[in-house]
Design a protein around this motif. Sequence first.
Motif, PDB file in Angstrom:
ATOM      1  N   ILE A  45      33.931  23.700  25.047  1.00  0.00           N
ATOM      2  CA  ILE A  45      33.354  22.354  25.072  1.00  0.00           C
ATOM      3  C   ILE A  45      32.880  21.967  23.674  1.00  0.00           C
ATOM      4  CG2 ILE A  45      31.452  20.958  25.976  1.00  0.00           C
ATOM      5  CD1 ILE A  45      31.607  22.585  28.540  1.00  0.00           C
ATOM      6  N   ALA A  46      32.343  22.922  22.932  1.00  0.00           N
ATOM      7  CA  ALA A  46      31.828  22.632  21.593  1.00  0.00           C
ATOM      8  C   ALA A  46      32.927  22.221  20.626  1.00  0.00           C
ATOM      9  CB  ALA A  46      31.073  23.848  21.049  1.00  0.00           C
ATOM     10  N   VAL A  47      34.140  22.733  20.823  1.00  0.00           N
ATOM     11  CA  VAL A  47      35.220  22.450  19.868  1.00  0.00           C
ATOM     12  C   VAL A  47      36.240  21.463  20.419  1.00  0.00           C
ATOM     13  CG1 VAL A  47      34.979  24.712  18.804  1.00  0.00           C
ATOM     14  CG2 VAL A  47      36.651  24.412  20.632  1.00  0.00           C
ATOM     15  N   ILE A  48      36.040  20.968  21.630  1.00  0.00           N
ATOM     16  CA  ILE A  48      37.060  20.115  22.251  1.00  0.00           C
ATOM     17  C   ILE A  48      37.284  18.836  21.449  1.00  0.00           C
ATOM     18  CG2 ILE A  48      35.508  18.811  23.765  1.00  0.00           C
ATOM     19  CD1 ILE A  48      37.625  19.169  25.982  1.00  0.00           C
ATOM     20  N   ASN A  49      36.231  18.342  20.800  1.00  0.00           N
ATOM     21  CA  ASN A  49      36.372  17.128  19.997  1.00  0.00           C
ATOM     22  C   ASN A  49      36.926  17.406  18.609  1.00  0.00           C
ATOM     23  OD1 ASN A  49      33.998  18.441  19.199  1.00  0.00           O
ATOM     24  ND2 ASN A  49      33.094  16.543  18.420  1.00  0.00           N
ATOM     25  N   LYS A  50      37.191  18.651  18.312  1.00  0.00           N
ATOM     26  CA  LYS A  50      37.716  19.017  16.991  1.00  0.00           C
ATOM     27  C   LYS A  50      39.217  19.303  17.019  1.00  0.00           C
ATOM     28  CE  LYS A  50      33.251  20.969  15.679  1.00  0.00           C
ATOM     29  NZ  LYS A  50      32.615  20.489  16.912  1.00  0.00           N
TER      30      LYS A  50
ATOM     31  N   MET B 231      43.603  25.699  21.815  1.00  0.00           N
ATOM     32  CA  MET B 231      44.333  24.782  20.929  1.00  0.00           C
ATOM     33  C   MET B 231      43.634  24.652  19.585  1.00  0.00           C
ATOM     34  SD  MET B 231      45.414  21.843  23.703  1.00  0.00           S
ATOM     35  CE  MET B 231      46.041  20.692  22.485  1.00  0.00           C
ATOM     36  N   TRP B 232      42.303  24.604  19.607  1.00  0.00           N
ATOM     37  CA  TRP B 232      41.570  24.507  18.336  1.00  0.00           C
ATOM     38  C   TRP B 232      41.701  25.801  17.549  1.00  0.00           C
ATOM     39  CZ3 TRP B 232      37.153  27.032  16.375  1.00  0.00           C
ATOM     40  CH2 TRP B 232      36.632  26.471  15.209  1.00  0.00           C
ATOM     41  N   LEU B 233      41.563  26.920  18.222  1.00  0.00           N
ATOM     42  CA  LEU B 233      41.656  28.209  17.527  1.00  0.00           C
ATOM     43  C   LEU B 233      43.042  28.446  16.955  1.00  0.00           C
ATOM     44  CD1 LEU B 233      39.680  30.588  19.944  1.00  0.00           C
ATOM     45  CD2 LEU B 233      39.007  29.918  17.634  1.00  0.00           C
ATOM     46  N   TRP B 234      44.062  27.980  17.672  1.00  0.00           N
ATOM     47  CA  TRP B 234      45.440  28.291  17.309  1.00  0.00           C
ATOM     48  C   TRP B 234      46.128  27.128  16.601  1.00  0.00           C
ATOM     49  CZ3 TRP B 234      47.911  31.927  21.469  1.00  0.00           C
ATOM     50  CH2 TRP B 234      48.608  32.951  20.822  1.00  0.00           C
ATOM     51  N   ASN B 235      45.338  26.141  16.171  1.00  0.00           N
ATOM     52  CA  ASN B 235      45.869  24.996  15.424  1.00  0.00           C
ATOM     53  C   ASN B 235      46.981  24.274  16.178  1.00  0.00           C
ATOM     54  OD1 ASN B 235      44.179  25.379  13.152  1.00  0.00           O
ATOM     55  ND2 ASN B 235      45.530  26.999  12.409  1.00  0.00           N
ATOM     56  N   ILE B 236      46.762  24.037  17.449  1.00  0.00           N
ATOM     57  CA  ILE B 236      47.710  23.289  18.267  1.00  0.00           C
ATOM     58  C   ILE B 236      47.143  21.884  18.438  1.00  0.00           C
ATOM     59  CG2 ILE B 236      48.920  23.149  20.469  1.00  0.00           C
ATOM     60  CD1 ILE B 236      48.454  26.167  20.775  1.00  0.00           C
TER      61      ILE B 236
ATOM     62  N   ASN C  36      52.278  20.081  28.435  1.00  0.00           N
ATOM     63  CA  ASN C  36      51.909  21.462  28.723  1.00  0.00           C
ATOM     64  C   ASN C  36      50.561  21.556  29.428  1.00  0.00           C
ATOM     65  OD1 ASN C  36      54.249  22.550  27.643  1.00  0.00           O
ATOM     66  ND2 ASN C  36      53.384  22.760  25.599  1.00  0.00           N
ATOM     67  N   LEU C  37      49.632  20.679  29.075  1.00  0.00           N
ATOM     68  CA  LEU C  37      48.332  20.682  29.758  1.00  0.00           C
ATOM     69  C   LEU C  37      48.479  20.259  31.216  1.00  0.00           C
ATOM     70  CD1 LEU C  37      46.066  19.140  26.975  1.00  0.00           C
ATOM     71  CD2 LEU C  37      45.956  21.466  27.863  1.00  0.00           C
TER      72      LEU C  37
ATOM     73  N   PHE D 272      58.683  25.460  19.297  1.00  0.00           N
ATOM     74  CA  PHE D 272      58.697  26.442  20.379  1.00  0.00           C
ATOM     75  C   PHE D 272      57.601  27.478  20.156  1.00  0.00           C
ATOM     76  CE2 PHE D 272      62.403  24.950  22.444  1.00  0.00           C
ATOM     77  CZ  PHE D 272      62.491  25.648  23.635  1.00  0.00           C
ATOM     78  N   GLN D 273      57.468  27.928  18.929  1.00  0.00           N
ATOM     79  CA  GLN D 273      56.470  28.951  18.649  1.00  0.00           C
ATOM     80  C   GLN D 273      55.052  28.441  18.931  1.00  0.00           C
ATOM     81  OE1 GLN D 273      57.101  30.018  14.569  1.00  0.00           O
ATOM     82  NE2 GLN D 273      59.175  30.756  14.910  1.00  0.00           N
ATOM     83  N   ILE D 274      54.798  27.190  18.586  1.00  0.00           N
ATOM     84  CA  ILE D 274      53.440  26.664  18.706  1.00  0.00           C
ATOM     85  C   ILE D 274      53.174  26.075  20.082  1.00  0.00           C
ATOM     86  CG2 ILE D 274      51.857  24.892  17.832  1.00  0.00           C
ATOM     87  CD1 ILE D 274      53.125  25.307  15.077  1.00  0.00           C
ATOM     88  N   PHE D 275      54.031  25.165  20.504  1.00  0.00           N
ATOM     89  CA  PHE D 275      53.732  24.415  21.723  1.00  0.00           C
ATOM     90  C   PHE D 275      54.233  25.093  22.991  1.00  0.00           C
ATOM     91  CE2 PHE D 275      53.551  21.185  18.394  1.00  0.00           C
ATOM     92  CZ  PHE D 275      52.319  20.620  18.680  1.00  0.00           C
ATOM     93  N   TYR D 276      55.122  26.050  22.850  1.00  0.00           N
ATOM     94  CA  TYR D 276      55.586  26.748  24.050  1.00  0.00           C
ATOM     95  C   TYR D 276      55.063  28.179  24.094  1.00  0.00           C
ATOM     96  CZ  TYR D 276      58.491  22.681  24.776  1.00  0.00           C
ATOM     97  OH  TYR D 276      58.913  21.389  24.975  1.00  0.00           O
ATOM     98  N   PHE D 277      55.369  28.971  23.071  1.00  0.00           N
ATOM     99  CA  PHE D 277      54.889  30.349  23.100  1.00  0.00           C
ATOM    100  C   PHE D 277      53.367  30.400  23.169  1.00  0.00           C
ATOM    101  CE2 PHE D 277      53.137  33.776  20.396  1.00  0.00           C
ATOM    102  CZ  PHE D 277      53.314  34.821  21.298  1.00  0.00           C
TER     103      PHE D 277
END
Length: 1283
Positions: free
Chosen positions: A857-862, A1148-1153, A1162-1163, A1227-1232
């Motif tokens: 929740i803290a990073v959802i806006n980031k 997504m924030w941690l993995w730069n997605i 995907n969501l 594929f690597q980012i948005f699928y894997f």
Amino acid sequence: MFLPGGKHVFYVLSAVILLSHWVYGQHCIWYGECGNSTAVLGKKYNCNYTGPPKPLPEDGQELLMELCPNYVYGNNSVCCDTQQLKTLKDNIQIPLQYLSRCPACFFNFMTLFCELTCSPRQSQFLNATEFVTEPDDTGKNTTNVVKLSYYISQTFANAMYNACSDVQAPSSNVKALSLLCGRDASRCTPDNWIQYMFDINNGQVPFAIEPDFEDVPAMDMTPMNNRTFSCTESLEDGSGPCSCQDCSKACGPTPLPPPIFTPWTILGLDAMAVIMWCSYIAFLLMFFGVVLCMWCYRKKMVTSEYAPILDSNQPLSLNAHGTEFLGEATCCETLGERFENTLRMLFSSWGSLCVRHPLTVILTSVVFVSACSAGLVYMQITTNPVELWSSPSSRARQEKDYFDQHFGPFFRTEQLIITTPWTEPNVFPSTTGPVITFSSIFNLSLLHQVLDLQTEITNLTAEYKGETVTFKDICVSPLSPYNDNCTILSVLNYYQNSHEVLDHVFKDEFYVYANYLTHFLYCVSSPTALDDSTDTKYHDPCMGTFGGPVFPWLALGGYEGTEYKNATALVITFPVTNYLNDTDKLGKALAWEKEYINFVKNYSNPDLTISFSAERSIEDEINRESSSDVTTIVISYIIMFVYISLALGHINSFRTLLVDSKISLGIAGILIVLSSVACSLGIFSYVGIPLTLIVIEVIPFLVLAVGVDNIFIIVQTYQRDIRMTEEELHQQIGRILGDVAPSMLLSSFSETVAFFLGALSTMPAVRTFSLFAGLAVFIDFLLQISCFVSLLGLDIKRQEANRVDIFCCVKLPEAQQTKSEGCLFEFFKKIYAPFILKDWVRPLVVAVFVGILSFSIAVINKVEIGLDQTLSMPDDSYVLNYFGNLTEYLHTGAPVYFVVEDGHDYKTTEGQNAVCGGVGCNNNSLVQQIYSASLMSNYTKIHNVPSSWLDDYFDWVKPQSSCCRYYNSTGAFCNASVVDKTCVHCRPMTSSGKQRPNGTDFMRFLPMFLSDNPNIKCGKGGHAAYSTAVDLTNNNTDVGATYFMTYHSILKTSADFIDAMKMARELTDNITHAVGPQDKSYRVFPYSVFYVFYEQYLTIIADTAFNLGVSLVAIFLVSAVLLGFDLWSAILVSFTIAMILINMFGVMWLWNISLNAVSLVNLVMSCGISVEFCSHIVRAFSVSTMSSRVERAKDALAHMGSSVFSGITLTKFGGILILALSKSQIFQIFYFRMYLSMVLLGAAHGLIFLPVLLSYAGPSVNKAKVIAAHNRLIGTERERLIY
């Protein structure tokens, strides 16, 4: 009284001397024209004359009134004749067309030249210093002035410059002084501007004029210091002050952007992080406090969830002593039990039917699948990015369609960015100043090599349907048919794309006076120049061969400010005509582009480093990427298929390995999953809904996840079940299906409804995915409870007949069959479930998961919004280098068009003032507001002032200009370059004629302006710049839609593109409010080619909240009904899924997605898959008859957890890992990354957190279900299950 005689004579002589000096001070220095100039061919010297001013002949009176009205008094005695006035008028045509939009500026400018040419007091500030005597045309010797000094007050020079410094040249998006000062306006000063105009080398001045700037008399000369007007002042003839666009002083304070948004902080720390951290600490204190109190309470008094059980010796079952102690069930509980019992009976009967008539069911399924799949012959795959990402009903799409219909589609772009490994700079030894250094890219040899490359590209040919396609066939030719040269935006167009012109040099044995480098400096300062005036012999034009200018910021890269000579990259752009509905012409363009790509790919030159792109490049690379990833996807699916086939079997012993195997059943289950996907694709293909690559790549993964989970649940429930005495196989499978099918229906129907509601999204990619996914999941469920159940019955019969799997004709010897619970089931039942639900583990689980939730929740806006276009390319794509260089070198963004829809009245003064940017125009006019926005380019992302056809038309049509003329006999347009006495000015030289044209006059001359090609006599012709900017309607009698073009500033990131579009829309909203009358419905809107792709990001947050919110509501409603109207259970399911979705944002924030249409799909899919992880566990908990929430959670986790883990978790985990090997970044980012995250988070929440949550806050047991279970099982072989 008389003075003495001597004194009298002295004073008389003194008076005579003073008078003679005064008379002498009023004489001329020239009059008339005599000999031919040797400096500029076709021009003449002025005749030396030192007498008094002469009355102007009658035929010059009108010209004097037009050009120098200050001298119209008395007998109009001046120091010039009619021919000199005609020459003056000819010489000021270009300045007039650019400077007259600011009356004060042009008045001061004309004062400078009128005083020079005709002033009756010339001798006070003009000093002829060099003469030449030669015969004139009649043979008579005449003395010609060939050099003079012009004493000009520095105050006057400064005032003239200040009045003109802000005047714009609308057609070229630059200041007028950039075109008239011989250098960029930023480097123009009062002195060097006047020096340039009087320089004999500029090709316009027939004799040398040396300006001398003084404010005090010197050398018996009084500097010319006539009255000047500031650009904020009105003239005596009634002309108003200059507009804000042409006079910054008239604008008031420079607009300032609003303050930069500062992040919300608390004590210098991110506010959301602080709030969530404090909330988490508070929760932990409260939660552990409650847990500790409850633990202490239980230490004193052993209690159970249900008080009547306290006296029971067997506290593990609610049914140990019957059901009398439960009391009466509530109405809601009874309704829920009856609904569930109805489902059980229906599915039991259906399962029994499928097993009894397997061939009929299988054949019917095959026919159904075949009929649906036949629609694939009508399948259409959408690869057009516009169709994929932009809804036809979206604002950007509608605006694009409007632009295309009225002005034609935006041209296709083929572009090269060229750098060099050479590092040695180029030096020009200037004869008038310090050495000028150029970057290595301007080496003459390199430029020749680049020109060779450019020429080879323009000579490329392609084949299309048997026809040869050349570049000329498809290129943009703005002056066609008068000039069919193709537009090529390249610095080599400064040299007319000619090796010969590039080699032009003028030098002697000592110095180089002019060459390609000096020509370059001149052209970047005056790209519209038709004649290089840096040298008397260097007259090559700067204007491109196609008839338009090449602005340096479009053809150069890697420089700072306006230091174009330091550029490190050459940018060559080949615009290609785009076609809206002509597939043949578009096919030709595509064919040529393919040849262009192949040529540049194979081009090799060690001196040049080239990155390039074509209009079709991105689509080609996406298609290639999809093809190259087929192998990766196939391997991923093969791994999942092999696992399913092997894991589905329950091997009781090594001797029965071949019999107990379920490979054939697993393959059949996989085929059913794929058949459901084919059915969905086929049905929607019948309807005419096109597929997208996302559908093809994602939906099989989704349906396999859902389908495999259900397959494992059915098969493993059967494997753990014991057939009762006298119970036939069809009855047993029917009974099993009655137990598990409601759970399957719960998950599948929840997902189906959620996906179908997701189709309400306006984003085409999300909408299409949701439609296909919802139908595929539902068809998969139908096939599983029918076809798969029949196949399961056949496979069990094979197994009971001791026939080998796959090779069912082979029968092994009879052997005693024993059933045992699987290892995974035993692990979950005896080890995992008891451990997870230990008293000390459960609080830790809650603490960890609530901590993860708080962090998310803290990073959802980031989480960043957008899609970096480089991610859509394969790792080995040539386009990646182009994108990198585009960001590094280019200085100007995409063109942006401010479109005024049809409906505005340009024929009235009010309508003109609401749009134009010149004198008399409104301060909040369209052009003025865009200009003001360009002053804050870092904020508004508007780089330049707009090109304004209306302002240029007003300058073009002025009677003082030679631009607007027509043949008196026919009324047809007469170009300024035509010498014909029958050509007359469009408008009379009267006060009304000098006003802007209105009404019929406005429309009479506008088509002429739009067809006029610019030339050396008239640079304002609108054919090249504006032929497509004005949509003439009603047979050229009215103006429809029009546009005003400028450029965005350089845009590098998705955030830049989004901000640019957002700011442009805010700007046009303000313009519409200011321009559009209340009774009209037209509006002003911005259009740029990238808007249709980035509009989604303006609403992506709202779209995400809507889609996920609708999905969660759908899941809640379906769960509430199918769980027997158990609202609390539905709330827990929805809450857990919401946690998974929120944690997905944390990942997504941690993995730069970033958040975009792909990640939103995907969501939405993770929302569906999460149902599989949660709904089965919750339903198993709700129907469990164990004594406490903890025991019911253990029971649910043991029976359903093992199936969920072996089904969806392990199946997808193996397949997902292979996606990491994909060459595709997307594929690597948005699928894997996202698939791995959704499976791990789903499994963690479904198999760890949810059982713990149920053990704390699960719903109370449904008394009606307990009673029904007791009555159903009592007295049967399965009675043991209720104890």
